[in-house]
Design an enzyme around this catalytic site. Structure first.
Site, PDB file in Angstrom:
ATOM      1  N   ASP A 108       0.739  -1.189   0.157  1.00  0.00           N
ATOM      2  CA  ASP A 108      -0.024  -0.004  -0.013  1.00  0.00           C
ATOM      3  C   ASP A 108       0.908   1.268  -0.339  1.00  0.00           C
ATOM      4  O   ASP A 108       1.976   1.260   0.784  1.00  0.00           O
ATOM      5  CB  ASP A 108      -0.886  -0.009   1.253  1.00  0.00           C
ATOM      6  CG  ASP A 108      -1.737   1.240   1.518  1.00  0.00           C
ATOM      7  OD1 ASP A 108      -2.064   1.779   0.311  1.00  0.00           O
ATOM      8  OD2 ASP A 108      -2.127   1.452   2.521  1.00  0.00           O
ATOM      9  N   ASP A 115      -4.532   3.318   2.597  1.00  0.00           N
ATOM     10  CA  ASP A 115      -6.002   3.253   2.761  1.00  0.00           C
ATOM     11  C   ASP A 115      -5.945   1.724   2.910  1.00  0.00           C
ATOM     12  O   ASP A 115      -7.197   0.828   3.034  1.00  0.00           O
ATOM     13  CB  ASP A 115      -6.836   3.421   1.566  1.00  0.00           C
ATOM     14  CG  ASP A 115      -6.178   2.596   0.103  1.00  0.00           C
ATOM     15  OD1 ASP A 115      -5.134   1.829   0.252  1.00  0.00           O
ATOM     16  OD2 ASP A 115      -6.826   2.848  -0.700  1.00  0.00           O
ATOM     17  N   ASP A 168      -1.488  -1.214  -4.187  1.00  0.00           N
ATOM     18  CA  ASP A 168      -1.831  -0.464  -5.118  1.00  0.00           C
ATOM     19  C   ASP A 168      -0.655  -0.431  -6.089  1.00  0.00           C
ATOM     20  O   ASP A 168       0.451  -0.962  -5.659  1.00  0.00           O
ATOM     21  CB  ASP A 168      -2.144   1.066  -4.871  1.00  0.00           C
ATOM     22  CG  ASP A 168      -1.118   1.559  -3.807  1.00  0.00           C
ATOM     23  OD1 ASP A 168      -0.012   1.647  -4.047  1.00  0.00           O
ATOM     24  OD2 ASP A 168      -1.633   2.428  -2.909  1.00  0.00           O
ATOM     25  N   ASP A 174      -7.031 -16.340 -17.901  1.00  0.00           N
ATOM     26  CA  ASP A 174      -7.642 -16.916 -16.593  1.00  0.00           C
ATOM     27  C   ASP A 174      -8.720 -17.858 -17.444  1.00  0.00           C
ATOM     28  O   ASP A 174      -9.308 -17.589 -18.397  1.00  0.00           O
ATOM     29  CB  ASP A 174      -8.185 -15.780 -16.015  1.00  0.00           C
ATOM     30  CG  ASP A 174      -9.212 -16.020 -14.737  1.00  0.00           C
ATOM     31  OD1 ASP A 174      -8.439 -16.475 -14.024  1.00  0.00           O
ATOM     32  OD2 ASP A 174     -10.470 -16.254 -14.925  1.00  0.00           O
ATOM     33  N   GLU A 178      -4.357 -20.772 -17.926  1.00  0.00           N
ATOM     34  CA  GLU A 178      -4.667 -21.421 -16.574  1.00  0.00           C
ATOM     35  C   GLU A 178      -5.889 -22.238 -16.931  1.00  0.00           C
ATOM     36  O   GLU A 178      -6.871 -21.696 -17.336  1.00  0.00           O
ATOM     37  CB  GLU A 178      -5.010 -20.135 -15.700  1.00  0.00           C
ATOM     38  CG  GLU A 178      -5.428 -20.894 -14.104  1.00  0.00           C
ATOM     39  CD  GLU A 178      -6.422 -20.694 -13.797  1.00  0.00           C
ATOM     40  OE1 GLU A 178      -6.836 -20.838 -12.594  1.00  0.00           O
ATOM     41  OE2 GLU A 178      -7.691 -20.102 -14.312  1.00  0.00           O
TER      42      GLU A 178
HETATM   43  C1  GLC Z   1      -8.950 -18.463 -11.782  1.00  0.00           C
HETATM   44  C2  GLC Z   1      -8.608 -17.427 -10.933  1.00  0.00           C
HETATM   45  C3  GLC Z   1      -9.398 -17.423  -9.553  1.00  0.00           C
HETATM   46  C4  GLC Z   1     -10.660 -16.895 -10.209  1.00  0.00           C
HETATM   47  C5  GLC Z   1     -11.355 -17.703 -11.256  1.00  0.00           C
HETATM   48  C6  GLC Z   1     -12.491 -17.014 -11.892  1.00  0.00           C
HETATM   49  O1  GLC Z   1      -9.253 -19.440 -11.465  1.00  0.00           O
HETATM   50  O2  GLC Z   1      -6.961 -17.846 -10.575  1.00  0.00           O
HETATM   51  O3  GLC Z   1      -8.903 -16.571  -8.754  1.00  0.00           O
HETATM   52  O4  GLC Z   1     -11.640 -16.974  -8.834  1.00  0.00           O
HETATM   53  O5  GLC Z   1     -10.399 -17.987 -12.263  1.00  0.00           O
HETATM   54  O6  GLC Z   1     -12.000 -15.848 -12.586  1.00  0.00           O
END
Ligand code: GLC
Length: 482
Positions: A28, A32, A36, A195, A257
């Protein structure tokens, strides 16, 4: 003249160490209590000092924070909590100055329900007219369909109800996400973490998922684990979606991922450079499981290693302190990009969940603020931290910096040594319940047994996780020999 035999240039990420920053919990700068981007900029020195090649930033985009920022309401801006686009540009410039590449998160499967697209372009999402479209279950439990009273229809959400799934079969969605990738590329980012990549391909007829016939490959929500997810994700159309992102990204690094076993990577590799090896992250701590997880991933030829991230319990909590050190040695001696989640380098343990938990799927533990200094606020903030610090007095960067036997010293040593580690992985014979492999002139040895392991004579010990110097390696420790 014969054909050119110039070898393809090795890309920068091929053996890179990529440090994952969870911006909310890193540093931070304005009191706050929330991390950031100026805080990230300030702490890039640490990442560089550690020896990493790049940072991956979890989402910092405007978000109602129903899923810690993975519910994006504007893909081309910075959430005011984290700063501004100018702060992002400053951070990126500084990173490049100190020799760090920057990877950002591309949450391509879903938006926040508060994204204007959901209001203005309902046809960019997946709907069912009168009843929930099928039996699909959301990854965090509960039905994957929720009713939108404004439209009188049900929308699909693979995750929380606040995260409606985009319809990647709609070319307008593809074009919009193309624009997002270009936006960040033009600002200078070096790569993207895609993601939930497996979710970009769904059965076009939205057929029911069949019941599971085997336990899940990895820990899953109990209700979700009752189904096999052959239709709700991983449809072959996923490749076209990823290719569209590759087309927009040019030669940027793309890491996918997908919460899937290595055998499924081929559906993703090609447009995407590497996939996260979740099999290793979740492997049981024994020779067979670890070796199998590594072999399976390597066979697929495009793997990124991680032993921790913001979604799972930290290594020190999952494995205990000695095994966490040994896991670090393993992570950083494998060929291919290795991801290090912030705080792992000091062996942070999971903190207690907030009461009531902030994350409904129980992931508060790994998201506590980074512990820089041995003081009650950990040097993270001067204000009230959004999630309390866990144990900064015991575990902190400053507290470990002078200690040659600390986890921090081990990580730094391993990362430095990794630069010298060349060549593919060759398994070596070793006593039962021990694991050994060669990388070029280095030999890696892990003792997973309950007995001490005699170190082979005639080799110099370059690193050992137990910090001792005897002729045997105790249980749950590892060494690199040369
Ligand atoms: C991936 C992210 C996770 C998120 C999910 C939905 O697995 O790492 O944090 O909740 O996607 O976006």
């Amino acid at each position: 003249m014969g054909p050119s035999l110039t070898p393809a240039r090795t890309p920068w990420w091929a053996n890179a160490v990529i440090y994952q920053i969870y911006p909310r919990s890193f540093q931070d700068s304005d009191g706050d209590g929330v991390g950031d981007l100026p805080g990230v900029t300030r702490r890039l020195e640490h990442v560089r000092w550690l020896g990493a090649d790049a940072v991956w930033l979890s989402p910092f985009y405007p978000s109602p924070m129903a899923d810690g920022g993975y519910d994006v309401s504007d893909y081309t801006d910075v959430d005011p909590r984290y700063g501004s686009l100018a702060d992002f540009d400053r951070m990126l410039r500084r990173a490049h100055e100190v020799g760090l590449r920057v990877i950002v998160d591309l949450v391509a499967n879903h938006t926040s329900i508060e994204h204007p697209w959901f209001r203005d372009h309902p046809d960019w999402y997946v709907w069912s007219d009168d009843v929930p479209g099928n039996n699909w279950v959301a990854a965090f439990g509960g039905p994957a369909w929720s009713f939108d009273s404004r439209r009188g229809r049900w929308y699909l959400h693979s995750f929380y109800p606040e995260q409606p799934d985009l319809d990647w079969r709609n070319p307008e969605v593809v074009a919009a996400m193309h624009g997002v990738v270009r936006f960040w590329r033009n600002r200078g980012v070096d790569g993207f973490r895609i993601d939930a990549a497996d979710r970009l391909g769904k059965d076009p007829e939205l057929r029911d998922d069949p019941p599971a016939t085997a336990p899940p490959a990895f820990p899953e929500n109990e209700q979700y684990a009752k189904l096999a997810h052959g239709h709700s994700k991983g449809n072959p159309s996923v490749k076209a979606a990823l290719q569209a992102m590759r087309d927009a990204a040019g030669d940027a690094f793309l890491v996918g991922e997908a919460y899937v076993p290595a055998a499924d990577y081929e559906r993703y590799l090609g447009p995407v450079d590497v996939m996260f090896a979740f099999e290793l992250l979740w492997a049981e701590w024994n020779v067979t499981a670890l070796r199998r997880a590594i072999e399976r991933a390597l066979e697929q030829g495009g793997v990124a290693w991680a032993t921790s991230n913001h979604d799972v319990p930290r290594a020190a909590t999952r494995l205990g302190p000695n095994r966490a050190r040994t896991a670090a040695l393993l992570l950083l001696t494998l060929p291919g990009p290795a991801f290090v989640y912030q705080g792992e380098e000091i062996g942070m343990r999971d903190g207690d969940p907030a009461d009531p938990p902030l994350d409904r799927a129980g992931r508060d533990g790994a998201r506590h603020p980074m512990q820089w200094e041995p003081d009650p606020l950990g040097g993270f903030t001067t204000g009230r931290p959004w999630l309390p610090l866990s144990d900064p007095l015991q575990t902190s960067v400053a507290g470990q910096r002078g200690d040659p036997n600390s986890m921090l010293a081990l990580y730094r040593r391993l990362i430095a040594l990794r630069r010298e580690m060349k060549g593919r992985l060759e398994w070596l014979e070793s006593p039962e319940e021990t694991l050994s492999f060669r990388r070029g002139r280095h030999r890696i040895l892990l003792n997973l047994s309950t007995d001490p392991l005699e170190l082979p004579a005639g080799n110099a010990v370059v690193v050992r996780t137990d910090g001792q110097d005897g002729a045997t390696l105790p249980p749950d420790s590892g060494a690199i020999l040369a």
